[in-house]
Design a protein around this motif. Structure first.
Motif, PDB file in Angstrom:
ATOM      1  N   LEU A 121       0.723  -1.311   0.016  1.00 20.44           N
ATOM      2  CA  LEU A 121       0.018  -0.171  -0.024  1.00 20.44           C
ATOM      3  C   LEU A 121       0.946   1.351   0.022  1.00 20.44           C
ATOM      4  O   LEU A 121       2.026   1.402   0.288  1.00 20.44           O
ATOM      5  CB  LEU A 121      -0.784   0.250   1.381  1.00 20.44           C
ATOM      6  CG  LEU A 121      -2.072  -0.994   1.477  1.00 20.44           C
ATOM      7  CD1 LEU A 121      -2.700  -0.937   2.567  1.00 20.44           C
ATOM      8  CD2 LEU A 121      -3.071  -0.942   0.037  1.00 20.44           C
ATOM      9  N   GLU A 122       0.302   2.292  -0.556  1.00 21.76           N
ATOM     10  CA  GLU A 122       1.085   3.786  -0.572  1.00 21.76           C
ATOM     11  C   GLU A 122      -0.365   4.838  -0.181  1.00 21.76           C
ATOM     12  O   GLU A 122      -1.454   4.497  -0.765  1.00 21.76           O
ATOM     13  CB  GLU A 122       1.690   3.840  -1.874  1.00 21.76           C
ATOM     14  CG  GLU A 122       2.304   5.133  -1.930  1.00 21.76           C
ATOM     15  CD  GLU A 122       3.223   5.152  -3.106  1.00 21.76           C
ATOM     16  OE1 GLU A 122       3.715   6.283  -3.651  1.00 21.76           O
ATOM     17  OE2 GLU A 122       3.863   4.023  -3.453  1.00 21.76           O
ATOM     18  N   LEU A 123       0.239   5.831   0.230  1.00 22.12           N
ATOM     19  CA  LEU A 123      -0.876   7.053   0.532  1.00 22.12           C
ATOM     20  C   LEU A 123      -0.918   7.639  -0.802  1.00 22.12           C
ATOM     21  O   LEU A 123       0.015   7.960  -1.335  1.00 22.12           O
ATOM     22  CB  LEU A 123      -0.281   7.739   1.722  1.00 22.12           C
ATOM     23  CG  LEU A 123      -1.299   8.503   2.613  1.00 22.12           C
ATOM     24  CD1 LEU A 123      -2.346   7.953   3.223  1.00 22.12           C
ATOM     25  CD2 LEU A 123      -0.327   9.487   3.566  1.00 22.12           C
TER      26      LEU A 123
ATOM     27  N   GLU B 220       5.814   1.661   6.968  1.00 20.39           N
ATOM     28  CA  GLU B 220       5.182   0.503   7.621  1.00 20.39           C
ATOM     29  C   GLU B 220       4.644  -0.477   6.667  1.00 20.39           C
ATOM     30  O   GLU B 220       4.438  -1.740   6.946  1.00 20.39           O
ATOM     31  CB  GLU B 220       4.058   0.916   8.587  1.00 20.39           C
ATOM     32  CG  GLU B 220       4.610   1.550   9.861  1.00 20.39           C
ATOM     33  CD  GLU B 220       4.619   3.016   9.736  1.00 20.39           C
ATOM     34  OE1 GLU B 220       4.763   3.714  10.671  1.00 20.39           O
ATOM     35  OE2 GLU B 220       4.571   3.487   8.452  1.00 20.39           O
ATOM     36  N   ALA B 221       4.347   0.175   5.376  1.00 15.12           N
ATOM     37  CA  ALA B 221       4.001  -0.811   4.320  1.00 15.12           C
ATOM     38  C   ALA B 221       4.447  -1.929   3.941  1.00 15.12           C
ATOM     39  O   ALA B 221       4.013  -3.021   3.438  1.00 15.12           O
ATOM     40  CB  ALA B 221       3.441   0.163   3.125  1.00 15.12           C
ATOM     41  N   ALA B 222       5.851  -1.811   4.127  1.00 14.37           N
ATOM     42  CA  ALA B 222       6.554  -3.282   3.759  1.00 14.37           C
ATOM     43  C   ALA B 222       6.291  -4.277   4.629  1.00 14.37           C
ATOM     44  O   ALA B 222       6.663  -5.640   4.353  1.00 14.37           O
ATOM     45  CB  ALA B 222       8.028  -2.551   3.916  1.00 14.37           C
ATOM     46  N   SER B 223       5.864  -4.103   5.813  1.00 18.26           N
ATOM     47  CA  SER B 223       5.314  -5.232   6.713  1.00 18.26           C
ATOM     48  C   SER B 223       4.012  -5.987   6.289  1.00 18.26           C
ATOM     49  O   SER B 223       3.486  -6.582   7.004  1.00 18.26           O
ATOM     50  CB  SER B 223       5.431  -4.799   8.372  1.00 18.26           C
ATOM     51  OG  SER B 223       6.636  -4.468   8.622  1.00 18.26           O
TER      52      SER B 223
ATOM     53  N   LEU C  61      -1.110  -1.436  12.805  1.00 19.52           N
ATOM     54  CA  LEU C  61       0.304  -1.514  13.005  1.00 19.52           C
ATOM     55  C   LEU C  61       0.738  -0.243  13.117  1.00 19.52           C
ATOM     56  O   LEU C  61       1.857  -0.147  14.282  1.00 19.52           O
ATOM     57  CB  LEU C  61       0.929  -2.149  11.443  1.00 19.52           C
ATOM     58  CG  LEU C  61       2.628  -2.327  11.748  1.00 19.52           C
ATOM     59  CD1 LEU C  61       2.925  -3.508  12.836  1.00 19.52           C
ATOM     60  CD2 LEU C  61       3.010  -2.648  10.388  1.00 19.52           C
ATOM     61  N   ALA C  62       0.543   1.100  12.579  1.00 17.36           N
ATOM     62  CA  ALA C  62       1.079   2.216  12.864  1.00 17.36           C
ATOM     63  C   ALA C  62       0.203   2.918  13.918  1.00 17.36           C
ATOM     64  O   ALA C  62       0.645   4.182  14.560  1.00 17.36           O
ATOM     65  CB  ALA C  62       0.704   3.130  11.670  1.00 17.36           C
ATOM     66  N   GLY C  63      -0.574   2.186  14.573  1.00 10.95           N
ATOM     67  CA  GLY C  63      -1.351   2.788  15.755  1.00 10.95           C
ATOM     68  C   GLY C  63      -2.229   4.240  15.394  1.00 10.95           C
ATOM     69  O   GLY C  63      -2.555   4.931  16.339  1.00 10.95           O
ATOM     70  N   VAL C  64      -2.802   4.139  13.992  1.00  5.55           N
ATOM     71  CA  VAL C  64      -3.787   5.169  13.660  1.00  5.55           C
ATOM     72  C   VAL C  64      -5.256   4.964  13.486  1.00  5.55           C
ATOM     73  O   VAL C  64      -5.512   3.871  12.989  1.00  5.55           O
ATOM     74  CB  VAL C  64      -2.950   5.793  12.332  1.00  5.55           C
ATOM     75  CG1 VAL C  64      -4.096   6.721  11.677  1.00  5.55           C
ATOM     76  CG2 VAL C  64      -1.667   6.308  12.282  1.00  5.55           C
ATOM     77  N   THR C  65      -6.004   5.490  14.245  1.00  6.42           N
ATOM     78  CA  THR C  65      -7.525   5.330  13.966  1.00  6.42           C
ATOM     79  C   THR C  65      -7.821   6.538  12.813  1.00  6.42           C
ATOM     80  O   THR C  65      -8.005   7.637  13.083  1.00  6.42           O
ATOM     81  CB  THR C  65      -8.220   5.635  15.240  1.00  6.42           C
ATOM     82  OG1 THR C  65      -7.759   4.741  16.235  1.00  6.42           O
ATOM     83  CG2 THR C  65      -9.708   5.422  15.069  1.00  6.42           C
ATOM     84  N   ALA C  66      -7.920   5.836  11.483  1.00  6.46           N
ATOM     85  CA  ALA C  66      -8.451   6.906  10.475  1.00  6.46           C
ATOM     86  C   ALA C  66      -9.906   7.395  10.687  1.00  6.46           C
ATOM     87  O   ALA C  66     -10.765   6.562  11.059  1.00  6.46           O
ATOM     88  CB  ALA C  66      -8.346   6.281   9.172  1.00  6.46           C
ATOM     89  N   SER C  67      -9.984   8.762  10.408  1.00  2.00           N
ATOM     90  CA  SER C  67     -11.418   9.303  10.321  1.00  2.00           C
ATOM     91  C   SER C  67     -11.783   9.003   8.653  1.00  2.00           C
ATOM     92  O   SER C  67     -11.643   9.762   7.848  1.00  2.00           O
ATOM     93  CB  SER C  67     -11.560  10.939  10.470  1.00  2.00           C
ATOM     94  OG  SER C  67     -12.806  11.367  10.585  1.00  2.00           O
ATOM     95  N   VAL C  68     -12.605   7.905   8.563  1.00  2.63           N
ATOM     96  CA  VAL C  68     -13.053   7.505   7.112  1.00  2.63           C
ATOM     97  C   VAL C  68     -14.339   8.159   6.663  1.00  2.63           C
ATOM     98  O   VAL C  68     -15.384   8.082   7.429  1.00  2.63           O
ATOM     99  CB  VAL C  68     -13.096   5.830   7.207  1.00  2.63           C
ATOM    100  CG1 VAL C  68     -13.271   5.540   5.565  1.00  2.63           C
ATOM    101  CG2 VAL C  68     -11.611   5.470   7.569  1.00  2.63           C
TER     102      VAL C  68
ATOM    103  N   ALA D 208      -5.304  -2.227   4.643  1.00  2.13           N
ATOM    104  CA  ALA D 208      -5.459  -1.083   5.072  1.00  2.13           C
ATOM    105  C   ALA D 208      -5.635  -1.095   6.732  1.00  2.13           C
ATOM    106  O   ALA D 208      -5.061  -0.239   7.474  1.00  2.13           O
ATOM    107  CB  ALA D 208      -6.320  -0.050   4.520  1.00  2.13           C
ATOM    108  N   VAL D 209      -6.578  -1.914   6.990  1.00  3.59           N
ATOM    109  CA  VAL D 209      -6.804  -1.986   8.424  1.00  3.59           C
ATOM    110  C   VAL D 209      -5.610  -2.869   9.024  1.00  3.59           C
ATOM    111  O   VAL D 209      -5.310  -2.106  10.125  1.00  3.59           O
ATOM    112  CB  VAL D 209      -7.779  -3.208   8.608  1.00  3.59           C
ATOM    113  CG1 VAL D 209      -8.124  -3.568  10.026  1.00  3.59           C
ATOM    114  CG2 VAL D 209      -9.149  -2.470   8.132  1.00  3.59           C
ATOM    115  N   GLN D 210      -4.968  -3.412   8.652  1.00  5.74           N
ATOM    116  CA  GLN D 210      -3.948  -3.993   9.135  1.00  5.74           C
ATOM    117  C   GLN D 210      -2.621  -2.946   9.254  1.00  5.74           C
ATOM    118  O   GLN D 210      -1.943  -2.957  10.345  1.00  5.74           O
ATOM    119  CB  GLN D 210      -3.296  -5.278   8.501  1.00  5.74           C
ATOM    120  CG  GLN D 210      -2.160  -6.231   9.014  1.00  5.74           C
ATOM    121  CD  GLN D 210      -1.820  -7.191   8.228  1.00  5.74           C
ATOM    122  OE1 GLN D 210      -2.567  -7.941   7.080  1.00  5.74           O
ATOM    123  NE2 GLN D 210      -0.471  -7.935   8.396  1.00  5.74           N
TER     124      GLN D 210
END
Length: 244
Positions: free
Chosen positions: A104-106, A198-201, A148-155, A142-144
């Motif tokens: 993934l990428e932003l 973190e995407a590499a993981s 992993l990054a500890g981010v709660t996205a405002s979707v 994306a959820v994973q």
């Protein structure tokens, strides 16, 4: 007697002029494969003009459900192993093989009007954020990744497949989304990509398989062999996919 021989000879000539029989291979494939698989199919057709390749793209989970429900298809190319397993469990996939990987990428619109800098910005309620639905591979990844990054996205919107999310970014309807790096490359100047360490993981593995109910298994297998060949793999690598 002479007349009969002439008619018979005419039949032989007509048979010799008959158009060659065309085979059709129907492929159901993850939306993220669109550009690369279209290119690979065109390359195959150039070498095999007697074979028609028909590809239907969409979210892998929805495609897997269609196959299990009896949708006619010869090959399934999924964006993760979990969706392929659905087809395997129904005894409809023959010897799946992981052919590619992706991460993934932003992605943001050209010019980055939302001034997005990283994953943490997806938690900002002032930004308009799109993600793939968690039921499809890009959404599950994306959820994973966010966990992993500890981010709660405002979707603000969940999309049925990765190309739908990418389109919203390219049109400027959202400030950011998480898509595959190959999709960012395919969109060109309409978007900008922001790499995520973190995407590499969190790696998506793309399996492909002949389907048990293939209408023309020989033709489908030949197309699969091409995708697995050095020529086929080169097409995917140019698009940014990586060999497993």
């Amino acid at each position: 007697m002479l007349r009969l021989i002439a008619v018979a000879a005419g039949v032989v000539v007509l048979a010799g002029c008959a158009a060659p029989q065309t085979s059709t291979v129907t492929v159901l494939a993850a939306a993220s494969l669109t550009d690369a698989l279209d290119e690979a199919s065109a390359a195959y057709r150039a070498e095999h003009p007697d074979v028609e390749i028909v590809v239907g793209y969409g979210g892998s989970s929805a495609l897997a459900e269609q196959i299990v429900s009896g949708a006619p298809a010869d090959v399934f190319f999924a964006a993760n192993e979990a969706t392929m397993q659905t087809v395997v469990d129904a005894s409809l996939a023959v010897d799946p093989e992981v052919l590619l990987t992706n991460t993934l990428e932003l992605v943001v619109p050209a010019g980055n009007p939302g001034e997005v800098r990283g994953l943490a910005d997806l938690a900002d309620p002032q930004l308009v954020v799109a993600l793939c639905d968690p039921s499809v591979p890009c959404g599950a990844a994306a959820v994973q990744l966010l966990d992993l990054a500890g981010v709660t996205a405002s979707v603000d919107t969940y999309e049925d497949d990765v190309r739908a999310a990418l389109t919203k970014v390219a049109l400027g309807e959202v400030d950011a989304a998480l898509v595959y790096r190959t999709d960012v490359a395919a969109a060109g100047d309409a978007v900008e990509g922001i790499e995520i360490p973190e995407a590499a993981s969190v790696v998506n593995r793309y399996p492909v398989a002949l389907l048990a109910d293939a209408a023309d298994p020989a033709a489908a297998q030949e197309f699969l062999d091409f995708l697995r060949s050095a020529e086929g793999r080169e097409v995917f690598e140019r698009a940014g996919f990586v060999a497993p």
